[in-house]
Design a protein around this motif. Structure first.
Motif, PDB file in Angstrom:
ATOM      1  N   LYS A  25       0.796  -1.220  -0.044  1.00 53.00           N
ATOM      2  CA  LYS A  25       0.019   0.112  -0.083  1.00 53.00           C
ATOM      3  C   LYS A  25       0.805   1.121   0.139  1.00 53.00           C
ATOM      4  O   LYS A  25       0.552   2.365  -0.661  1.00 53.00           O
ATOM      5  CB  LYS A  25      -0.901  -0.051   1.227  1.00 53.00           C
ATOM      6  CG  LYS A  25      -1.967   1.079   1.249  1.00 53.00           C
ATOM      7  CD  LYS A  25      -2.799   1.058   2.452  1.00 53.00           C
ATOM      8  CE  LYS A  25      -3.888   2.013   2.490  1.00 53.00           C
ATOM      9  NZ  LYS A  25      -4.611   2.010   3.556  1.00 53.00           N
ATOM     10  N   GLU A  26       1.726   1.200   0.739  1.00 51.64           N
ATOM     11  CA  GLU A  26       2.805   2.471   0.961  1.00 51.64           C
ATOM     12  C   GLU A  26       3.416   2.662  -0.430  1.00 51.64           C
ATOM     13  O   GLU A  26       3.749   3.768  -0.791  1.00 51.64           O
ATOM     14  CB  GLU A  26       3.785   2.132   2.178  1.00 51.64           C
ATOM     15  CG  GLU A  26       5.182   3.058   2.179  1.00 51.64           C
ATOM     16  CD  GLU A  26       6.013   2.580   3.110  1.00 51.64           C
ATOM     17  OE1 GLU A  26       7.020   2.443   2.484  1.00 51.64           O
ATOM     18  OE2 GLU A  26       5.765   2.433   4.122  1.00 51.64           O
ATOM     19  N   SER A  27       3.879   1.397  -1.017  1.00 50.89           N
ATOM     20  CA  SER A  27       4.825   1.578  -2.408  1.00 50.89           C
ATOM     21  C   SER A  27       3.703   1.922  -3.597  1.00 50.89           C
ATOM     22  O   SER A  27       3.967   2.925  -4.342  1.00 50.89           O
ATOM     23  CB  SER A  27       5.354   0.508  -2.561  1.00 50.89           C
ATOM     24  OG  SER A  27       6.320   0.065  -1.552  1.00 50.89           O
ATOM     25  N   PHE A  28       2.702   1.366  -3.590  1.00 54.16           N
ATOM     26  CA  PHE A  28       1.766   1.411  -4.703  1.00 54.16           C
ATOM     27  C   PHE A  28       0.784   2.652  -4.902  1.00 54.16           C
ATOM     28  O   PHE A  28       0.372   3.489  -5.660  1.00 54.16           O
ATOM     29  CB  PHE A  28       0.901   0.016  -5.062  1.00 54.16           C
ATOM     30  CG  PHE A  28       1.789  -1.063  -5.384  1.00 54.16           C
ATOM     31  CD1 PHE A  28       3.070  -0.789  -5.818  1.00 54.16           C
ATOM     32  CD2 PHE A  28       1.102  -2.119  -5.761  1.00 54.16           C
ATOM     33  CE1 PHE A  28       3.874  -1.783  -6.373  1.00 54.16           C
ATOM     34  CE2 PHE A  28       1.896  -3.349  -6.045  1.00 54.16           C
ATOM     35  CZ  PHE A  28       3.160  -3.118  -6.513  1.00 54.16           C
ATOM     36  N   GLU A  29       0.222   2.928  -3.472  1.00 49.92           N
ATOM     37  CA  GLU A  29      -0.815   4.079  -3.596  1.00 49.92           C
ATOM     38  C   GLU A  29      -0.640   5.358  -4.198  1.00 49.92           C
ATOM     39  O   GLU A  29      -1.194   6.152  -4.706  1.00 49.92           O
ATOM     40  CB  GLU A  29      -1.527   4.014  -2.353  1.00 49.92           C
ATOM     41  CG  GLU A  29      -2.506   3.101  -2.028  1.00 49.92           C
ATOM     42  CD  GLU A  29      -3.459   3.501  -0.695  1.00 49.92           C
ATOM     43  OE1 GLU A  29      -2.969   4.417   0.294  1.00 49.92           O
ATOM     44  OE2 GLU A  29      -4.337   2.673  -0.544  1.00 49.92           O
ATOM     45  N   PRO A  30       0.797   6.037  -3.787  1.00 51.54           N
ATOM     46  CA  PRO A  30       0.986   7.110  -4.301  1.00 51.54           C
ATOM     47  C   PRO A  30       1.040   7.625  -5.846  1.00 51.54           C
ATOM     48  O   PRO A  30       0.892   8.538  -6.357  1.00 51.54           O
ATOM     49  CB  PRO A  30       2.543   7.495  -3.818  1.00 51.54           C
ATOM     50  CG  PRO A  30       2.550   6.614  -2.422  1.00 51.54           C
ATOM     51  CD  PRO A  30       1.663   5.528  -3.163  1.00 51.54           C
ATOM     52  N   TYR A  31       1.286   6.083  -6.437  1.00 54.57           N
ATOM     53  CA  TYR A  31       1.330   6.056  -7.983  1.00 54.57           C
ATOM     54  C   TYR A  31      -0.164   5.711  -8.525  1.00 54.57           C
ATOM     55  O   TYR A  31      -0.299   5.536  -9.685  1.00 54.57           O
ATOM     56  CB  TYR A  31       2.313   5.222  -8.598  1.00 54.57           C
ATOM     57  CG  TYR A  31       3.617   5.895  -8.238  1.00 54.57           C
ATOM     58  CD1 TYR A  31       4.351   6.847  -8.981  1.00 54.57           C
ATOM     59  CD2 TYR A  31       4.050   5.195  -6.909  1.00 54.57           C
ATOM     60  CE1 TYR A  31       5.657   7.295  -8.460  1.00 54.57           C
ATOM     61  CE2 TYR A  31       5.457   5.951  -6.448  1.00 54.57           C
ATOM     62  CZ  TYR A  31       6.303   6.941  -7.540  1.00 54.57           C
ATOM     63  OH  TYR A  31       7.422   7.533  -7.043  1.00 54.57           O
ATOM     64  N   GLY A  32      -1.146   5.468  -7.954  1.00 56.66           N
ATOM     65  CA  GLY A  32      -2.328   5.260  -8.189  1.00 56.66           C
ATOM     66  C   GLY A  32      -2.483   3.645  -8.613  1.00 56.66           C
ATOM     67  O   GLY A  32      -3.637   3.284  -9.357  1.00 56.66           O
ATOM     68  N   LEU A  33      -1.766   2.889  -8.189  1.00 61.30           N
ATOM     69  CA  LEU A  33      -1.877   1.512  -8.537  1.00 61.30           C
ATOM     70  C   LEU A  33      -2.558   0.654  -7.393  1.00 61.30           C
ATOM     71  O   LEU A  33      -2.027   0.623  -6.204  1.00 61.30           O
ATOM     72  CB  LEU A  33      -0.390   0.902  -8.768  1.00 61.30           C
ATOM     73  CG  LEU A  33      -0.293  -0.732  -8.831  1.00 61.30           C
ATOM     74  CD1 LEU A  33      -1.227  -1.217  -9.996  1.00 61.30           C
ATOM     75  CD2 LEU A  33       1.125  -1.011  -9.157  1.00 61.30           C
ATOM     76  N   ASP A  34      -3.722   0.069  -7.647  1.00 61.70           N
ATOM     77  CA  ASP A  34      -4.552  -0.467  -6.320  1.00 61.70           C
ATOM     78  C   ASP A  34      -4.528  -2.021  -6.671  1.00 61.70           C
ATOM     79  O   ASP A  34      -5.454  -2.667  -7.195  1.00 61.70           O
ATOM     80  CB  ASP A  34      -5.696  -0.024  -6.662  1.00 61.70           C
ATOM     81  CG  ASP A  34      -6.841  -0.530  -5.658  1.00 61.70           C
ATOM     82  OD1 ASP A  34      -6.320  -0.991  -4.675  1.00 61.70           O
ATOM     83  OD2 ASP A  34      -8.065  -0.668  -5.585  1.00 61.70           O
ATOM     84  N   LEU A  35      -3.237  -2.484  -6.349  1.00 60.58           N
ATOM     85  CA  LEU A  35      -3.071  -4.050  -6.532  1.00 60.58           C
ATOM     86  C   LEU A  35      -2.681  -4.560  -5.192  1.00 60.58           C
ATOM     87  O   LEU A  35      -1.506  -3.936  -4.751  1.00 60.58           O
ATOM     88  CB  LEU A  35      -2.033  -4.385  -7.830  1.00 60.58           C
ATOM     89  CG  LEU A  35      -2.626  -4.561  -9.257  1.00 60.58           C
ATOM     90  CD1 LEU A  35      -1.327  -4.875  -9.922  1.00 60.58           C
ATOM     91  CD2 LEU A  35      -3.603  -5.728  -9.083  1.00 60.58           C
ATOM     92  N   TYR A  36      -2.953  -5.666  -4.846  1.00 56.72           N
ATOM     93  CA  TYR A  36      -2.550  -6.534  -3.780  1.00 56.72           C
ATOM     94  C   TYR A  36      -2.586  -5.678  -2.505  1.00 56.72           C
ATOM     95  O   TYR A  36      -1.346  -6.066  -1.802  1.00 56.72           O
ATOM     96  CB  TYR A  36      -1.131  -7.049  -4.164  1.00 56.72           C
ATOM     97  CG  TYR A  36      -1.177  -7.791  -5.271  1.00 56.72           C
ATOM     98  CD1 TYR A  36      -2.230  -8.825  -5.925  1.00 56.72           C
ATOM     99  CD2 TYR A  36       0.060  -7.140  -6.379  1.00 56.72           C
ATOM    100  CE1 TYR A  36      -1.948  -9.006  -7.185  1.00 56.72           C
ATOM    101  CE2 TYR A  36      -0.143  -7.915  -7.520  1.00 56.72           C
ATOM    102  CZ  TYR A  36      -1.189  -8.705  -8.007  1.00 56.72           C
ATOM    103  OH  TYR A  36      -0.990  -9.153  -9.471  1.00 56.72           O
ATOM    104  N   CYS A  37      -3.212  -4.549  -2.148  1.00 57.47           N
ATOM    105  CA  CYS A  37      -2.876  -3.905  -1.052  1.00 57.47           C
ATOM    106  C   CYS A  37      -3.831  -4.680   0.166  1.00 57.47           C
ATOM    107  O   CYS A  37      -3.392  -3.904   1.454  1.00 57.47           O
ATOM    108  CB  CYS A  37      -3.395  -2.525  -1.010  1.00 57.47           C
ATOM    109  SG  CYS A  37      -2.395  -1.770  -2.235  1.00 57.47           S
ATOM    110  N   GLY A  38      -4.278  -5.661   0.255  1.00 63.04           N
ATOM    111  CA  GLY A  38      -4.970  -6.263   1.088  1.00 63.04           C
ATOM    112  C   GLY A  38      -5.370  -7.816   1.093  1.00 63.04           C
ATOM    113  O   GLY A  38      -4.959  -8.175   0.166  1.00 63.04           O
TER     114      GLY A  38
END
Length: 330
Positions: A317-330
């Motif tokens: 979540k910390e790595s992907f969210e700033p770039y708008g990538l919603d994958l594998y965060c939960g």
């Protein structure tokens, strides 16, 4: 072309002490000819010490415009995608697929940089291979041949839930050495970028950020598991290949996990045998690690602790969210 620094920290030193594997960080110093959003800066990549001998050769490798590159982080569906792509590019030649090993048909680009085995001459083999070549690599953008971006080679990029990837990678790592590292220690290595090809998260982000470019096809392992037929169709269109419904159904049967695992030309067991010899590990056919284990989605729930799962999710979540990538965060 690269700034190289040997890694010394608790995770890296623990790996070196337990497994004898030294690690380095490589950071590209040259301007990489790829169009990527200005918000992104290239990060160092963790590789085995041995890799630095080949790093410049790989970056300067002369590609061909009709090369097809299969690029993934390790254990994200590489072999499955290689076989699918090779078959689509070779008129569904089942006879050749069943008689010639996949790693001879689709060569692992940087293999010589990972393990010091003098008998592997993959670059030489690639230079002598007929076009179009289907080439496998786990390298991130910063370590790949610069020619890829100048000549706009087609790239098929596949990613996978990091939790399933870590479990699969750990079993392969343990199966090849075998190692003394626990799965919790392995998770720590991945989370702190102390394992070959790390960072997983940077690796995925780089290719996700350029996914709209016409020479890039980006999909996930979970997409393949959910609807292989759709992925075959998407990949065929990307490669400008056309097959009948009957042919696609035959290919789907060929690409089934059960068939791939049973196939001596696709299951990479010969590769494991060679690696065991390199690391001076006795190879027992019956007890040997199986490169293709289960191929399931969500299997991590049976092997990772809740603490590890939560830490991996938080990192994602910390790595992907700033770039708008919603994958594998939960």
């Amino acid at each position: 072309m690269f700034q190289i620094k040997e890694l010394h920290n608790s995770a890296a030193d623990n790996l070196k002490n337990k497994e004898g594997i030294g690690l380095i960080n490589l950071y590209p110093l040259d301007k990489i000819p790829v169009t990527i959003p200005k918000s992104w800066t290239f990060k160092p990549t963790c590789m085995p010490v041995h890799y630095q001998i080949r790093a410049e050769d790989y970056a300067n490798f002369e590609v061909r415009e009709d090369d097809i590159w299969i690029i993934t982080y390790p254990k994200c569906g590489t072999t499955w995608t290689q076989e699918m792509t090779w078959m689509l590019m070779n008129d569904l030649n089942f006879d050749k697929s069943n008689s010639i090993d996949l790693l001879q048909r689709s060569i692992f680009f940087e293999m010589e940089g990972l393990v010091p085995i003098d008998t592997w001459k993959n670059i030489e083999l690639l230079n002598n291979q007929e076009s179009p070549r289907v080439i496998k690599s786990h390298l991130p953008i910063g370590l790949l041949p610069r020619d890829i971006w100048r000549k706009k080679c087609k790239i098929i990029y596949v990613t996978r839930d990091p939790k399933d990837m870590i479990v699969s990678f750990y079993h392969q790592f343990n199966g090849i050495l075998p190692c003394n590292t626990t799965i919790d220690e392995f998770v720590e290595c991945i989370l702190t970028d102390n394992m070959m090809y790390c960072s997983y998260w940077n690796h995925v982000l780089e290719f996700w950020l350029i996914r709209e470019q016409s020479n890039i096809l980006f999909f996930t392992y979970e997409d393949m598991k959910k609807d292989l037929k759709a992925i075959i169709g998407k990949t065929s269109k990307f490669l400008k290949k056309d097959y009948t419904e009957e042919q696609i159904n035959l290919l789907m049967k060929h690409l089934s996990f059960e068939n791939m695992k049973a196939s001596s030309t696709c299951n990479n067991q010969d590769h494991i045998r060679v690696l065991h010899a390199a690391y001076k590990v006795d190879y027992d056919e019956k007890k040997a690690f199986k490169f293709m284990r289960k191929g399931l989605v969500g299997e991590y729930k049976k092997e990772l602790s809740q603490d590890c799962i939560e830490r991996i999710n938080a990192k994602t979540k910390e790595s992907f969210e700033p770039y708008g990538l919603d994958l594998y965060c939960g």
